[in-house]
Design a protein around this motif. Structure first.
Motif, short mmCIF file in Angstrom:
data_model
loop_
_atom_site.label_atom_id
_atom_site.label_comp_id
_atom_site.label_asym_id
_atom_site.label_seq_id
_atom_site.Cartn_x
_atom_site.Cartn_y
_atom_site.Cartn_z
N LEU A 416 90.22 0.80 -22.71
CA LEU A 416 90.18 0.05 -23.97
C LEU A 416 91.09 0.82 -25.04
CD1 LEU A 416 89.44 -2.62 -25.77
CD2 LEU A 416 87.12 -1.43 -25.96
N ALA A 417 90.40 2.17 -25.34
CA ALA A 417 91.11 2.82 -26.34
C ALA A 417 92.59 3.07 -26.06
CB ALA A 417 90.52 4.17 -26.59
N ASN A 418 93.14 3.12 -24.74
CA ASN A 418 94.50 3.41 -24.55
C ASN A 418 95.31 2.07 -24.99
OD1 ASN A 418 94.05 5.68 -23.35
ND2 ASN A 418 94.12 5.19 -21.36
N GLU A 419 94.71 1.09 -24.80
CA GLU A 419 95.36 -0.15 -25.13
C GLU A 419 95.51 -0.39 -26.86
OE1 GLU A 419 92.99 -3.60 -23.80
OE2 GLU A 419 93.07 -2.88 -21.66
N LYS A 420 94.45 0.01 -27.56
CA LYS A 420 94.73 0.10 -29.25
C LYS A 420 95.32 1.32 -29.44
CE LYS A 420 92.06 -0.41 -33.16
NZ LYS A 420 92.74 -1.72 -33.68
N TYR A 421 95.20 2.33 -29.06
CA TYR A 421 95.76 3.67 -29.42
C TYR A 421 96.54 4.60 -28.22
CZ TYR A 421 93.26 3.30 -33.80
OH TYR A 421 92.56 2.80 -34.98
N PRO A 422 97.59 4.15 -27.71
CA PRO A 422 98.25 4.68 -26.44
C PRO A 422 98.11 6.22 -26.43
CG PRO A 422 99.54 2.99 -27.16
CD PRO A 422 98.38 3.19 -28.34
N ILE A 423 98.29 6.75 -27.62
CA ILE A 423 98.22 8.50 -27.72
C ILE A 423 96.93 8.88 -27.04
CG2 ILE A 423 97.28 8.30 -29.83
CD1 ILE A 423 99.76 10.83 -28.43
N ILE A 424 95.94 8.26 -27.16
CA ILE A 424 94.67 8.66 -26.72
C ILE A 424 94.75 8.99 -25.17
CG2 ILE A 424 92.30 7.90 -26.11
CD1 ILE A 424 91.94 6.91 -28.94
N GLU A 425 95.81 8.17 -24.40
CA GLU A 425 95.74 8.61 -22.81
C GLU A 425 96.30 10.08 -22.64
OE1 GLU A 425 98.63 6.65 -19.47
OE2 GLU A 425 98.90 5.91 -21.37
N LYS A 426 97.02 10.42 -23.50
CA LYS A 426 97.57 11.67 -23.53
C LYS A 426 96.68 12.93 -23.92
CE LYS A 426 101.36 10.96 -21.38
NZ LYS A 426 101.75 10.99 -20.04
N LEU A 427 95.71 12.57 -24.69
CA LEU A 427 94.55 13.63 -25.47
C LEU A 427 93.36 13.49 -24.59
CD1 LEU A 427 95.16 12.53 -29.07
CD2 LEU A 427 96.19 14.49 -27.85
N VAL A 428 92.84 12.55 -24.07
CA VAL A 428 91.43 12.57 -23.43
C VAL A 428 91.73 13.06 -21.71
CG1 VAL A 428 89.69 11.35 -22.52
CG2 VAL A 428 90.45 10.94 -24.76
N PRO A 429 91.17 14.35 -21.45
CA PRO A 429 91.61 14.74 -20.30
C PRO A 429 90.88 13.95 -18.87
CG PRO A 429 89.57 16.03 -21.44
CD PRO A 429 90.23 15.04 -22.23
N LEU A 430 91.65 13.87 -17.98
CA LEU A 430 91.16 13.40 -16.64
C LEU A 430 91.28 14.23 -15.58
CD1 LEU A 430 92.93 9.71 -16.86
CD2 LEU A 430 90.57 10.16 -17.20
N TYR A 431 90.22 14.74 -15.08
CA TYR A 431 90.00 15.67 -14.18
C TYR A 431 90.30 15.46 -12.78
CZ TYR A 431 89.19 18.28 -18.68
OH TYR A 431 89.01 18.79 -19.72
N ILE A 432 89.50 14.55 -12.31
CA ILE A 432 89.46 13.76 -11.02
C ILE A 432 90.69 13.20 -10.77
CG2 ILE A 432 87.85 12.86 -9.33
CD1 ILE A 432 85.65 13.53 -10.92
N SER A 436 95.32 17.36 -9.26
CA SER A 436 95.06 18.22 -10.41
C SER A 436 93.79 19.31 -9.90
CB SER A 436 94.61 17.54 -11.50
OG SER A 436 93.84 18.34 -12.52
N GLY A 437 94.33 20.59 -10.17
CA GLY A 437 93.43 21.66 -9.90
C GLY A 437 92.03 21.66 -10.80
N TRP A 438 92.29 21.14 -11.98
CA TRP A 438 91.02 21.15 -12.73
C TRP A 438 89.88 20.40 -12.42
CZ3 TRP A 438 91.29 25.01 -15.67
CH2 TRP A 438 92.36 25.39 -16.29
#
Length: 493
Positions: A416-432, A436-438
């Protein structure tokens, strides 16, 4: 003592306290999210420093002192708050220097606008790196609060070397702030044109000497390892350097574009209109400064007109020249100089001074949305990780390794946040997330004892024709030999 008496006035201290209070409010959702951010995942387990291997030995020293030696422990939010103290102090001093005739509100606006750089949210999300990254930017800013004497020049050179030894990505802030300094100098009727050009040359010499000293005596001594070699190689090393350079520029432009598309249209319009009006009025002020036509008027006006574009490219131009550059928000600290020049320009026009307030309010909204989205994502990560560990236990001892195919853990709040503020997609980490080794490092926090390996392409094709051992709402589990593969439902087939 003279330096302290000049800038640590009652007004300067007031600016500092207000900016610091607002900054702490601004980052409070990040603090409450309590999320380990990228490298934090491994540092919180192993307690290592090793920033020196990336040419950042002063970062090692700062954090080892703060932690009273190794191993480094999670001291958050202390590093972030100390970093905010440093950056707010530097910005309040700088605001007093660059806008001496402005009031407290305008100086606070300049300070907080730099902190509202959306990509700085990335830096401030780190539990271990936040202090050293913010301190790096602070030292660059302090370079522009000193005079022009030999002693001041030596101090500036030392500060730039120290900044590079803390975090190299801040370096082009020096160039951007030099542009702003030159513009404001051209605007002053009491400053001769020749002295302004001398100051520009002096800044260029400071920059070059500092970078040369850092490269010869710091980077050559401390920087080592495959990670440093990979990410410090210039584009001229082989292949097609022009195409790599242009691809990097396009990648950074796309990242910045995500932020612009996140800003409400009316905020963008107000920002652009107020910027254009202030630029026109500043150019008119220069045209009437009584100085020589070419050197004192034409060139300065061209500099003012081109400054937004120059500062934009200075945000990432040094990174675009790297063959394997890192496209991430944390390297765009210099982007904040665009907000500084905006604050400086509109401060020259009394009835435009409140225009920055709207941008600041939106930035707080973005920060709060980001912090709360990251908190929701962390809760979802906890659920997915616990579920995966249960599945691994169910599969039994024959499983020796695991891989992930697709993006398994993506919460509904993040979507939902990505739809409103696309920049959040690049800020919130997705580890699994795919290979990704993280993801493997994160699962170590939940007791993972398997090897976490990248998934081979031939295995990806096999999954589409296999029956899963376990089916969950978000993923399915497959077993290939002694490998467990967690695949996002509906992904890849």
């Amino acid at each position: 003592m003279k330096y302290l008496n000049t800038y640590f006035t009652a007004e300067g201290i007031k600016v500092f306290y207000i900016a610091l209070a607002l900054s702490i409010i601004y980052v409070s959702p990040i603090i409450f999210a309590d999320q380990y951010y990228s490298d934090d995942l491994s540092r919180s387990i192993y307690g290592y420093a090793r920033w020196g291997y990336d040419g950042r030995p002063l970062a090692d020293l700062v954090m080892l002192v703060l932690s009273f030696g190794e191993p480094l422990l999670d001291l958050s939010p202390a590093p972030l708050i100390l970093g905010l103290v440093c950056i707010c102090a530097a910005l309040s001093i700088y605001a007093s220097k660059v806008m001496p005739d402005s009031g407290v509100k305008e100086k606070v606006a300049l300070s907080i606008l730099f902190i509202c750089n959306p990509f700085l949210l990335d830096n401030m999300s780190y539990k271990y790196d936040a202090l050293t990254m913010l301190l790096s930017a602070s030292l660059i800013i302090l370079c522009f609060t000193y005079g022009r004497s030999l002693k001041s020049s030596l101090i500036s050179i030392i500060l730039v070397i120290a900044s590079l030894s803390l975090y190299q990505a801040s370096i082009t802030m020096f160039v951007s702030l030099s542009v702003i300094e030159a513009i404001m100098s051209f605007c002053r009727s009491d400053k001769s044109t020749i002295n302004t050009y001398k100051d520009i040359l002096l800044r260029a010499m400071q920059f070059l000497l500092a970078y040369l000293a850092y490269s010869l005596f710091i980077a050559s001594m401390f920087a080592k390892g495959s990670h440093n070699e990979k990410h410090s190689e210039l584009i001229f090393g082989g292949g097609d350097p022009l195409n790599v350079f242009l691809d990097n520029i396009n990648a950074f432009t796309a990242l910045i574009g995500l932020y612009v598309s996140s800003v409400p249209r009316f905020v963008v319009v107000i920002f652009l209109i107020s910027s254009i009006i202030s630029v026109i009025l500043i150019c008119n002020k220069i045209a009437k400064n009584g100085k020589s036509m070419i050197l004192g008027k034409v060139i300065p006006i061209l500099l003012v007109l081109s400054s937004p574009f120059l500062l934009y490219f200075f945000s990432f131009i040094h990174l675009a020249m790297l063959k394997n550059t890192i496209i991430a928000g944390r390297v765009l600290i210099p982007f904040g100089c665009i907000f500084i020049v905006y604050a400086v320009f509109i401060s020259e026009v009394k009835w435009l001074k409140l225009a920055s307030f709207i941008l600041i309010v939106f930035s707080f909204s973005l920060s709060f949305a980001y912090g709360n989205t990251m908190k929701a994502q962390k809760r979802y990560d906890d659920y997915i990780a616990s579920s995966m560990m249960t599945d691994i236990t169910y599969l039994g001892r024959e499983v020796k390794s695991m891989s992930v195919f697709g993006i398994i853990a993506k919460s509904k709040q993040l979507k939902l946040a990505n739809e409103k503020y696309p920049i959040i997609e690049k800020l919130v980490p997705l580890y699994i997330n795919n290979n990704s080794g993280w993801g493997g490092t994160m699962l170590l926090h939940y007791g993972l004892k398997l090897r976490y390996e990248p998934l081979k392409n031939e295995h990806k094709k096999l999954l589409c024709h296999m029956k899963p051992e376990i089916v969950r709402p978000d993923y399915s589990v497959y077993v290939l030999g002694n490998k467990a593969i967690f695949k996002q439902n509906g992904f890849g087939c």
